[in-house]
Enzyme design. Structure first.
Site, PDB file in Angstrom:
ATOM      1  N   GLY A 101       0.802  -1.210   0.000  1.00 43.96           N
ATOM      2  CA  GLY A 101       0.000   0.000   0.000  1.00 43.96           C
ATOM      3  C   GLY A 101       0.832   1.256   0.000  1.00 43.96           C
ATOM      4  O   GLY A 101       0.428   2.286  -0.539  1.00 43.96           O
ATOM      5  N   PHE A 102       2.012   1.210   0.601  1.00 39.70           N
ATOM      6  CA  PHE A 102       2.898   2.374   0.655  1.00 39.70           C
ATOM      7  C   PHE A 102       3.521   2.650  -0.709  1.00 39.70           C
ATOM      8  O   PHE A 102       3.671   3.795  -1.121  1.00 39.70           O
ATOM      9  CB  PHE A 102       3.993   2.130   1.691  1.00 39.70           C
ATOM     10  CG  PHE A 102       4.841   3.330   2.004  1.00 39.70           C
ATOM     11  CD1 PHE A 102       4.457   4.224   2.994  1.00 39.70           C
ATOM     12  CD2 PHE A 102       6.014   3.565   1.330  1.00 39.70           C
ATOM     13  CE1 PHE A 102       5.233   5.334   3.295  1.00 39.70           C
ATOM     14  CE2 PHE A 102       6.805   4.670   1.615  1.00 39.70           C
ATOM     15  CZ  PHE A 102       6.404   5.562   2.611  1.00 39.70           C
ATOM     16  N   PRO A 135       6.247   0.598  -4.029  1.00 43.34           N
ATOM     17  CA  PRO A 135       7.156  -0.505  -4.351  1.00 43.34           C
ATOM     18  C   PRO A 135       8.310  -0.610  -3.357  1.00 43.34           C
ATOM     19  O   PRO A 135       8.690   0.371  -2.729  1.00 43.34           O
ATOM     20  CB  PRO A 135       7.666  -0.133  -5.751  1.00 43.34           C
ATOM     21  CG  PRO A 135       7.520   1.347  -5.829  1.00 43.34           C
ATOM     22  CD  PRO A 135       6.304   1.681  -5.014  1.00 43.34           C
ATOM     23  N   ASP A 142      -2.689  -4.312  10.604  1.00 42.45           N
ATOM     24  CA  ASP A 142      -2.568  -4.896   9.264  1.00 42.45           C
ATOM     25  C   ASP A 142      -1.650  -6.111   9.286  1.00 42.45           C
ATOM     26  O   ASP A 142      -0.803  -6.291   8.411  1.00 42.45           O
ATOM     27  CB  ASP A 142      -2.039  -3.855   8.277  1.00 42.45           C
ATOM     28  CG  ASP A 142      -2.260  -4.274   6.822  1.00 42.45           C
ATOM     29  OD1 ASP A 142      -3.156  -5.102   6.577  1.00 42.45           O
ATOM     30  OD2 ASP A 142      -1.544  -3.767   5.941  1.00 42.45           O
TER      31      ASP A 142
END
Length: 654
Positions: free
Chosen positions: A355-356, A358, A470
């Protein structure tokens, strides 16, 4: 080795001659790197192309137009019915040379001149120019080194497939045609001439030694799949013809040397008015309009860049204040160092994407390896998550948590640097048929216990009371010894004082690992992490993904399937057959029971992580688990299934 060195194929005997490096400086076994003719010249890292030196143009390889070899060597490339080979030798018999190919993949040529009794280093290179990385810019794009920094630009008539990613220097997703060519009428197409080029990969090319350049153009227009052409041999004004079909891969522009390449584009992409001289009036109008547009663009860019510059300064100050106020002393990396360590974020170094953004593998000048997370502009996460992760993980030190080495905030780039985990993430093992065989039960049990100890530290033993929010198999990294380390704290939240729970209006996490109270009401606590942990335990034991498992007979997910087997006294049937070899049945049963206790519907029924650690070690009696969350009774029909399952939308980074 020189003079008379020969690389290539003997087509009669099938013998291949190539250069390979040693495994290490003192181990002569075959190493990772090799240089081969195929029939282009490639440098390989195992089975992966590292560098394509290119095809032969009569004078040199197109990817290496200026070569130190030319000082004292002559070279030749030969293709006939018997052989395909490249050969270079010294016409001066008083010179003796050795070509050394080091274990790190660099090349060095040493020459000894007997007349002067002197040792000369003809050249020494490690192929460190980022544009030399194979297909760095994807297809239909040109790599160009400007001020020692690589840039990629789509060919004339092409546009980035994903403009947002291309604009942040993530170039590997290719360029695609802006307008589709009408191949039925060759008059609608033309060619754009590029000079000083490294010609594309010839894997999808056709060539003729007897066709001249004009005939080459005509033949290309008649072939709908032909995308570019060039001279096969550039000597004496050029001769022969080479065609490329479909995508053009591994192009670059040289400051000196290089070949001419003619790229096919629709007529709409060519400036025929200027090319055919259709009146000075049109030229003047075009120039005037261009000047006006250029002026307006410059003004707009100044305003935009000014705003961006102010924003970057404000954020940098805010970031520095956070580190100062939180008493965080975190090393910072220069962008140039990170870019060099990752080969300018080359696709070959990409480890994955979350999500942040690559994640890339990097190697510093001293040989230290690291993993670099690079924030993507289209990331669902952002500056808040970045600051959150820096503040949290910089204060955490535990053997089962990944270590943050530093960060980089420069220009619009935002990156985090972590210790490199050579075995990547847990999901790459337990859900892969081949790699799963490397995890026997003792190793799997060690991972289950290690994750629990890491969570216990977050919930109870650290300076902060942290809920990860998460936790999933892809966020559990494995080091060289397969010890687990919890990673990715971008969504983590802290609980203050005696606070044990909190609420959020933004539910963020991954489906399959979130408990119902969080997914439906935004209510999270340390018991939320306990639920996620329980899912991971059952996935490790079964080798099945909770979100993909389906029991067609009873309409059960993985949690329901495990509960059914437990209720019927068949819990060991959940164990993956690959783990059955040397497992301890009582230990497996204990882990399954702990997993089911953690995924119970009601948060208050789930154990805290201190109890989980004691249970896993056999130091505490295990209560009987109750019905797990998202469990569907076996007499429910598929139609009713959708009515009873929770209906919610979540943000899933992966």
């Amino acid at each position: 080795m020189l003079p008379g060195m020969k690389l290539g194929w003997d087509l009669i005997t099938g013998i291949e001659r190539f250069v390979s490096c040693w495994k290490s400086e003192d181990d002569p076994a075959v190493g990772e790197y090799s240089v081969k003719i195929d029939p282009q010249l490639f440098k390989w890292n195992g089975s992966v192309i590292k560098t394509r030196v290119g095809s032969w143009n009569g004078l040199s390889f197109t990817g290496y137009p200026v070569h130190e070899f030319k000082i004292i060597f002559t070279d030749e490339f030969v293709v006939n019915e018997k052989e395909v080979y490249y050969e270079y030798q010294s016409p001066d018999r008083s010179i003796y040379s050795i070509y050394k190919f080091t274990y790190s993949g660099s090349g060095q040529c040493l020459s000894w001149k007997s007349q002067t009794r002197s040792l000369l280093e003809v050249f020494s290179r490690a192929w460190q120019d980022p544009c030399e990385n194979y297909a760095l810019c994807g297809s239909n794009s040109i790599c160009n080194m400007k001020d020692n920094v690589p840039t990629c630009e789509c060919l004339k008539g092409y546009v980035p497939k994903f403009p947002e990613q291309f604009n942040i220097s993530y170039w590997s997703n290719d360029c695609v045609p802006r307008n589709k060519s009408d191949c039925k009428n060759s008059n609608t197409d033309g060619f754009w001439r590029y000079m000083g080029m490294k010609l594309p990969d010839t894997s999808s090319s056709w060539f003729s030694t007897t066709t001249n350049l004009e005939e080459c153009q005509v033949l290309c227009l008649k072939n709908c799949s032909c995308t570019a052409y060039a001279s096969l041999d550039i000597r004496n004004g050029g001769s022969g013809c080479i065609h490329w079909s479909h995508s053009l891969i591994d192009l670059r522009l040289f400051s000196q040397g290089g070949d001419d390449l003619y790229v096919r584009v629709p007529a709409s992409e060519l400036d025929y008015a200027m090319a055919n001289g259709q009146g000075n009036r049109k030229k003047l109008v075009g120039i005037a309009v261009g000047v006006i547009i250029f002026g307006l663009t410059i003004c707009a860019c100044i305003l935009i860049n000014k705003k961006r510059g102010v924003a970057r300064i404000i954020y940098r100050k805010h970031y520095e204040n956070i580190l100062k106020n939180e008493e965080i002393y975190l090393p910072t990396f220069d962008l140039a160092i990170i870019a060099k360590a990752t080969d300018n974020f080359s696709s070959s170094n990409k480890l994955g994407e979350g999500g942040f953004g690559p994640v890339y593998k990097g190697t510093l000048a001293d040989g230290k390896e690291l993993a670099v997370k690079r924030l993507s502009e289209n990331s669902g996460q952002g500056l808040e998550e970045f600051k959150n992760e820096v503040v949290l993980i910089a204060k955490l030190q535990h053997r089962n948590l990944v270590k943050l080495l530093g960060c980089c905030i420069e220009g619009e780039e935002i990156m985090l640097a972590y210790e490199y985990m050579p075995n990547k993430s847990l999901d790459k093992f337990i859900f892969d048929e081949t790699r799963r065989k490397l995890l026997d039960w003792p190793k799997s049990f060690k991972i289950i216990v290690g994750i629990a100890r890491g969570l216990l530290y977050l919930h109870q033993d650290s300076r902060l009371r942290i809920v990860h929010r998460d936790l999933k198999t892809s966020n559990i990294l494995l080091d060289a010894n397969l010890d687990p380390k919890i990673s990715d704290f971008g969504l983590a939240r802290t609980l203050l004082g005696d606070q044990i729970a909190a609420n959020t209006t933004r539910v963020a996490g991954t489906y399959g690992y979130m408990p119902p109270e969080y997914a439906m009401r935004g209510h999270f606590s340390m018991k939320s992490d306990a639920f996620s942990y329980g899912v991971i335990v059952l996935e490790v034991i079964s080798g099945k993904k909770n979100r993909e498992f389906s029991d067609s007979e009873h309409y059960l997910n993985l949690l329901g399937h495990a509960w059914m087997l437990w209720s019927e006294g068949k819990e060991l049937e959940l164990l993956d057959e690959l783990l059955e070899g040397i497992c301890t049945p009582s230990e497996v049963t204990r882990c399954i029971q702990v997993g089911l206790l953690c995924v119970q519907r009601r948060p208050e029924d789930r154990p805290d992580m201190s109890s989980v650690v004691l249970m896993l070690n056999g130091e505490k009696l295990l209560p009987k688990p109750k019905v797990p969350a998202f469990y569907i009774e076996r007499d429910i029909t598929p139609e009713a299934d959708s009515l009873l399952m929770p209906n919610y939308t979540v943000f899933s980074p992966n």
